[in-house]
Design an enzyme around this catalytic site. Structure first.
Site, short mmCIF file in Angstrom:
data_model
loop_
_atom_site.label_atom_id
_atom_site.label_comp_id
_atom_site.label_asym_id
_atom_site.label_seq_id
_atom_site.Cartn_x
_atom_site.Cartn_y
_atom_site.Cartn_z
N ARG A 117 0.86 -1.18 0.00
CA ARG A 117 0.00 0.00 0.00
C ARG A 117 0.90 1.23 0.00
O ARG A 117 1.96 1.23 0.65
CB ARG A 117 -0.90 0.02 1.24
CG ARG A 117 -2.07 -0.93 1.21
CD ARG A 117 -3.15 -0.48 0.22
NE ARG A 117 -4.31 -1.36 0.22
CZ ARG A 117 -4.49 -2.38 -0.62
NH1 ARG A 117 -3.61 -2.66 -1.55
NH2 ARG A 117 -5.60 -3.12 -0.54
N HIS B 216 -1.43 0.54 -9.79
CA HIS B 216 -2.06 -0.44 -8.88
C HIS B 216 -2.65 -1.64 -9.64
O HIS B 216 -3.84 -1.94 -9.54
CB HIS B 216 -3.15 0.25 -8.04
CG HIS B 216 -3.43 -0.43 -6.73
ND1 HIS B 216 -3.83 0.24 -5.60
CD2 HIS B 216 -3.40 -1.75 -6.37
CE1 HIS B 216 -4.02 -0.62 -4.60
NE2 HIS B 216 -3.77 -1.85 -5.07
N GLU C 260 -3.46 7.77 -3.74
CA GLU C 260 -3.96 7.39 -5.07
C GLU C 260 -5.24 8.15 -5.38
O GLU C 260 -6.05 8.37 -4.47
CB GLU C 260 -4.20 5.88 -5.10
CG GLU C 260 -2.88 5.14 -5.12
CD GLU C 260 -3.01 3.63 -5.18
OE1 GLU C 260 -4.04 3.13 -5.68
OE2 GLU C 260 -2.09 2.96 -4.75
N1 LIG Z 1 -0.75 -3.85 -5.12
C1 LIG Z 1 -1.76 -4.71 -5.13
O1 LIG Z 1 -2.54 -4.76 -6.06
C2 LIG Z 1 -1.92 -5.65 -3.99
C3 LIG Z 1 -2.44 -6.92 -4.25
C4 LIG Z 1 -2.61 -7.77 -3.17
C5 LIG Z 1 -2.26 -7.35 -1.89
N2 LIG Z 1 -1.76 -6.12 -1.70
C6 LIG Z 1 -1.36 -5.69 -0.35
O2 LIG Z 1 -0.47 -6.67 0.18
C7 LIG Z 1 -0.79 -6.89 1.53
C8 LIG Z 1 -0.29 -8.25 1.96
O3 LIG Z 1 -1.10 -9.28 1.41
P1 LIG Z 1 -0.89 -10.80 1.87
O4 LIG Z 1 -1.98 -11.59 1.24
O5 LIG Z 1 0.51 -11.22 1.65
O6 LIG Z 1 -1.17 -10.64 3.43
P2 LIG Z 1 -0.57 -11.49 4.63
O7 LIG Z 1 -1.41 -11.14 5.80
O8 LIG Z 1 -0.42 -12.91 4.23
O9 LIG Z 1 0.91 -10.88 4.83
C9 LIG Z 1 1.18 -9.68 5.48
C10 LIG Z 1 2.42 -9.90 6.33
O10 LIG Z 1 2.83 -8.63 6.86
C11 LIG Z 1 3.33 -8.88 8.16
N3 LIG Z 1 3.37 -7.66 8.95
C12 LIG Z 1 2.35 -7.02 9.56
N4 LIG Z 1 2.81 -5.93 10.21
C13 LIG Z 1 4.15 -5.89 9.99
C14 LIG Z 1 5.17 -5.01 10.40
N5 LIG Z 1 4.91 -3.96 11.19
N6 LIG Z 1 6.43 -5.25 9.98
C15 LIG Z 1 6.71 -6.33 9.21
N7 LIG Z 1 5.76 -7.21 8.79
C16 LIG Z 1 4.50 -6.99 9.18
C17 LIG Z 1 2.38 -9.93 8.73
O11 LIG Z 1 2.92 -10.59 9.85
C18 LIG Z 1 2.18 -10.84 7.53
O12 LIG Z 1 3.11 -11.91 7.50
C19 LIG Z 1 -2.30 -6.69 1.59
O13 LIG Z 1 -2.75 -6.36 2.87
C20 LIG Z 1 -2.53 -5.58 0.60
O14 LIG Z 1 -2.51 -4.34 1.25
C21 LIG Z 1 -1.59 -5.26 -2.72
O1 LIG Z 2 -5.42 -5.60 -1.64
C1 LIG Z 2 -5.64 -5.96 -2.80
O2 LIG Z 2 -6.25 -7.00 -3.07
C2 LIG Z 2 -5.11 -5.16 -3.95
O3 LIG Z 2 -4.60 -3.95 -3.63
C3 LIG Z 2 -5.93 -5.17 -5.18
O4 LIG Z 2 -5.83 -6.42 -5.72
#
Ligand SMILES: NC(=O)c1ccc[n+]([C@@H]2O[C@H](COP(=O)([O-])OP(=O)(O)OC[C@H]3O[C@@H](n4cnc5c(N)ncnc54)[C@H](O)[C@@H]3O)[C@@H](O)[C@H]2O)c1
Ligand SMILES: O=C(O)[C@H](O)CO
Length: 388
Positions: A273, A320, A302
């Protein structure tokens, strides 16, 4: 009085009224809802980001559930409007749900869904793409060609960074961070250093086994290390990719001081994010350090970029799109619709939000459960046994 918003209606005589604030990819999600007696209303308004007022107008006086988007502000106002309309379910079409005030949802007894798992590899692949594009200066080189500037091979033309044998740093080694780490370790034989609040035993085991495989084949084995602080990653890694959730512990996790700790020729990638990075500080750092490069999929405010970012050659910026593969986006739509449907129908919550494959099989009926409800515990919702 809120302005009416344009909608497309499916199955007008359906018993349950479900609203989707956007058209979503594929048709399976639509069919699943209408087969289960839902009247589906899809907002077709041209503007990209709907306001709270627009969504209140969409919810109207009777609404059982809403499928919404990460661009919307789901807080007190929307959850109270949904609750007044009799609604008990909301799902983001996203895994991240920092746009949702879960406490407000709890207050009104609304279940909040998200879409984990289906976007893990797709998002990690985009992070890997940005890493390669930055390391090998692909966007700059493409612009150079199109501008007609190429007049022959030169020893110094667009020299970039070799990944093999370098160290990749992952901040947030959850689903996506671990998938990215595996791609970089296995694909490019990089050493790994990661920082997370929790140990990622599966990731460590994977790298250990891969190192043994390389050694058995007479190649230099890769290494891994779980860092005890984030700064350790910043100091040691050549590539750093950010994959934590956004919350108050990760807001501006990468700031001026932390940027200064990174190697001068490091590459920073962000597919998590935008607010995880202090973007104004990043612009300044990129200006001062032309060999430092970034690949950004997300931005602090954004759809805007901080002044100066767009002009910098050492930044690659995309809008994004990390989860934007057809299979993933259709899967996200399916999971979001099934989260809402499951709550409306009184189904339990699926036992493991990391194992959502049974919901994505196009040739089978999905399990009678909501795939992922983040406040299931707070609302005391029943959880399904491992097999339904
Ligand atoms: N750009 C995009 O389109 C897109 C797509 C998918 C997900 N995302 C973002 O990616 C994030 C992660 O997704 P995920 O499925 O891997 O989630 P997830 O919950 O599996 O992984 C997140 C990780 O971050 C760690 N974490 C939390 N706080 C932390 C900190 N202070 N320092 C270090 N690590 C920390 C958690 O322990 C966890 O292992 C989502 O929450 C979303 O915001 C973005
Ligand atoms: O959190 C998410 O899923 C992304 O930002 C969009 O896929």
């Amino acid at each position: 009085m809120a302005k009416p918003v344009s909608i497309e209606v499916w199955n007008p005589s359906g018993k349950y009224r479900v609203v989707s604030t956007k058209p979503m990819p594929g048709t399976r999600w639509i069919n699943l809802l209408i087969q289960q007696d839902c009247r589906l209303e899809i907002c077709t308004e041209k503007k990209t980001i709907l306001s709270v007022e627009d969504i209140i107008a969409l919810i109207g006086e009777k609404c059982d559930g809403v499928i919404g988007q990460l661009t919307e502000d789901w807080g007190e106002e929307l959850f109270s409007a949904l609750s007044r309309a009799g609604g008990k379910a909301f799902s983001n079409m996203a895994v991240g749900y920092n746009n949702v005030d879960v406490n407000a949802a709890n207050k009104y007894g609304v279940a909040v869904g998200n879409t984990p798992g289906v976007l893990t590899e797709t998002t990690a692949e985009l992070a890997a793409s940005l890493t390669l594009a930055a390391a090998r200066r692909i966007v700059e080189a493409d612009e150079f060609m199109r501008a007609g500037l190429y007049d022959g091979w030169l020893p110094h033309l667009f020299v970039g960074n070799l990944l093999k044998g370098q160290t990749v740093g992952v901040i947030g080694a959850g689903r996506i961070g671990s998938a990215y780490a595996r791609m970089m370790v296995e694909g490019f034989k990089m050493n790994l250093i990661y920082y997370d609040l929790y140990q990622s035993t599966r990731l460590e085991k994977f790298v250990t086994a891969y190192a043994a495989f390389l050694k058995a084949n007479g190649e230099t084995p890769v290494t891994w290390k779980r860092a005890s602080s984030m700064d350790e990653v910043l100091q040691e890694a050549d590539i750093i990719s950010l994959h934590p959730i956004l919350d108050k512990t990760t807001y501006h996790l990468v700031n001026k001081e932390r940027l200064a700790k990174m190697k001068k020729e490091a590459i920073l990638v962000n597919c998590s994010r935008g607010p995880v990075i202090d973007e104004a500080a990043l612009v300044e750092h990129l200006r001062q350090n032309p060999m430092f490069r970034v690949g950004l999929d997300v931005f602090e405010e954004e759809p805007y970029m901080k002044p100066g970012l767009a002009e910098l050659k050492n930044a690659i910026v995309v809008p994004h799109i990390a989860s934007a593969s057809k299979w993933t986006r259709e899967g996200m739509a399916t999971l979001a619709a099934l989260n809402v449907l499951g709550k409306i129908k009184g189904y339990p919550v699926w036992f493991d939000a990391n194992k959502v494959e049974p919901f994505l099989d196009e040739n089978a009926q999905p399990p009678a459960a909501s795939p992922s409800i983040v406040n299931a515990k707070a609302l005391g919702l029943p959880v399904s046994p491992s097999k339904l």
